[in-house]
Design a protein around this motif. Structure first.
Motif, PDB file in Angstrom:
ATOM      1  N   GLY A  98       0.795  -1.216   0.000  1.00  0.00           N
ATOM      2  CA  GLY A  98       0.000   0.000   0.000  1.00  0.00           C
ATOM      3  C   GLY A  98       0.831   1.272   0.000  1.00  0.00           C
ATOM      4  O   GLY A  98       0.290   2.368  -0.206  1.00  0.00           O
ATOM      5  N   GLY A  99       2.112   1.138   0.235  1.00  0.00           N
ATOM      6  CA  GLY A  99       2.997   2.283   0.272  1.00  0.00           C
ATOM      7  C   GLY A  99       3.470   2.723  -1.098  1.00  0.00           C
ATOM      8  O   GLY A  99       3.041   2.188  -2.128  1.00  0.00           O
ATOM      9  N   SER A 100       4.380   3.688  -1.101  1.00  0.00           N
ATOM     10  CA  SER A 100       4.882   4.271  -2.345  1.00  0.00           C
ATOM     11  C   SER A 100       6.403   4.367  -2.331  1.00  0.00           C
ATOM     12  O   SER A 100       7.022   4.477  -1.269  1.00  0.00           O
ATOM     13  N   LEU A 101       6.958   4.345  -3.524  1.00  0.00           N
ATOM     14  CA  LEU A 101       8.376   4.597  -3.737  1.00  0.00           C
ATOM     15  C   LEU A 101       8.531   5.345  -5.047  1.00  0.00           C
ATOM     16  O   LEU A 101       7.707   5.183  -5.953  1.00  0.00           O
ATOM     17  N   ARG A 102       9.588   6.133  -5.156  1.00  0.00           N
ATOM     18  CA  ARG A 102       9.918   6.753  -6.428  1.00  0.00           C
ATOM     19  C   ARG A 102      11.327   6.352  -6.830  1.00  0.00           C
ATOM     20  O   ARG A 102      12.281   6.634  -6.119  1.00  0.00           O
ATOM     21  N   LEU A 103      11.418   5.691  -7.957  1.00  0.00           N
ATOM     22  CA  LEU A 103      12.714   5.314  -8.510  1.00  0.00           C
ATOM     23  C   LEU A 103      13.206   6.401  -9.460  1.00  0.00           C
ATOM     24  O   LEU A 103      12.411   7.045 -10.134  1.00  0.00           O
ATOM     25  N   SER A 104      14.518   6.565  -9.483  1.00  0.00           N
ATOM     26  CA  SER A 104      15.136   7.508 -10.410  1.00  0.00           C
ATOM     27  C   SER A 104      16.166   6.776 -11.246  1.00  0.00           C
ATOM     28  O   SER A 104      16.795   5.818 -10.785  1.00  0.00           O
ATOM     29  N   CYS A 105      16.341   7.255 -12.458  1.00  0.00           N
ATOM     30  CA  CYS A 105      17.368   6.712 -13.352  1.00  0.00           C
ATOM     31  C   CYS A 105      18.096   7.896 -13.967  1.00  0.00           C
ATOM     32  O   CYS A 105      17.516   8.634 -14.774  1.00  0.00           O
ATOM     33  N   ALA A 106      19.330   8.078 -13.575  1.00  0.00           N
ATOM     34  CA  ALA A 106      20.138   9.172 -14.099  1.00  0.00           C
ATOM     35  C   ALA A 106      20.944   8.673 -15.288  1.00  0.00           C
ATOM     36  O   ALA A 106      21.653   7.664 -15.190  1.00  0.00           O
ATOM     37  N   ALA A 107      20.818   9.383 -16.396  1.00  0.00           N
ATOM     38  CA  ALA A 107      21.523   9.002 -17.621  1.00  0.00           C
ATOM     39  C   ALA A 107      22.648   9.982 -17.897  1.00  0.00           C
ATOM     40  O   ALA A 107      22.477  11.189 -17.775  1.00  0.00           O
ATOM     41  N   SER A 108      23.777   9.452 -18.255  1.00  0.00           N
ATOM     42  CA  SER A 108      24.903  10.299 -18.646  1.00  0.00           C
ATOM     43  C   SER A 108      25.397   9.859 -20.009  1.00  0.00           C
ATOM     44  O   SER A 108      25.250   8.712 -20.397  1.00  0.00           O
ATOM     45  N   GLY A 109      25.974  10.791 -20.724  1.00  0.00           N
ATOM     46  CA  GLY A 109      26.439  10.491 -22.066  1.00  0.00           C
ATOM     47  C   GLY A 109      25.844  11.454 -23.061  1.00  0.00           C
ATOM     48  O   GLY A 109      24.922  12.205 -22.744  1.00  0.00           O
ATOM     49  N   ARG A 110      26.322  11.387 -24.268  1.00  0.00           N
ATOM     50  CA  ARG A 110      25.884  12.317 -25.292  1.00  0.00           C
ATOM     51  C   ARG A 110      24.443  12.047 -25.724  1.00  0.00           C
ATOM     52  O   ARG A 110      24.031  10.910 -25.849  1.00  0.00           O
TER      53      ARG A 110
END
Length: 124
Positions: free
Chosen positions: A15-27
């Protein structure tokens, strides 16, 4: 070449929540369609959500529709997966993937780059 780093996983009650992040690097990171996939122990990897490179279209697996939301901030080269109303069956390692100028696709084989994954555990 694009490098992807996921973060935001953890342990949460049902019932809870999470927020995932995906950081992208590169051209030209903003030209990549981004996807989230997950793999639970003993199961095959499955598609969760995707957002095309322009950010104008998002698509979801039926199992997460209405609960998960994918978004991207091209200025920060970051993609997010907001996960609400989590269930124990959402427990898995979540992976971020990128494919340049892809259209909407749930096929992992079409994505070129993958992150290392972040663990999400939902307790009942």
């Amino acid at each position: 070449q694009v490098q992807l780093v996921e973060s935001g996983g953890g342990l949460v009650q049902a019932g809870g929540s999470l927020r995932l992040s995906c950081a992208a690097s590169g051209r030209a990171a903003s030209s990549y369609t981004m996807g989230w996939f997950r793999q639970a122990p003993g199961k095959e990897r499955e598609f969760v959500a995707g957002i095309i490179w322009s950010g104008s279209s998002a698509y979801y697996a039926d199992s997460v529709k209405g609960r998960f939301t994918i978004s991207r901030d091209n200025a920060k080269n970051t993609v997010y997966l907001q996960m609400n109303s989590l269930k124990p069956e959402d427990t898995a390692v979540y992976y971020c993937a990128a494919g340049r100028y892809l259209g909407p696709t749930s096929r992992g084989s079409e994505y070129d780059y993958w992150g290392q994954g972040t663990q999400v555990t939902v307790s009942s």
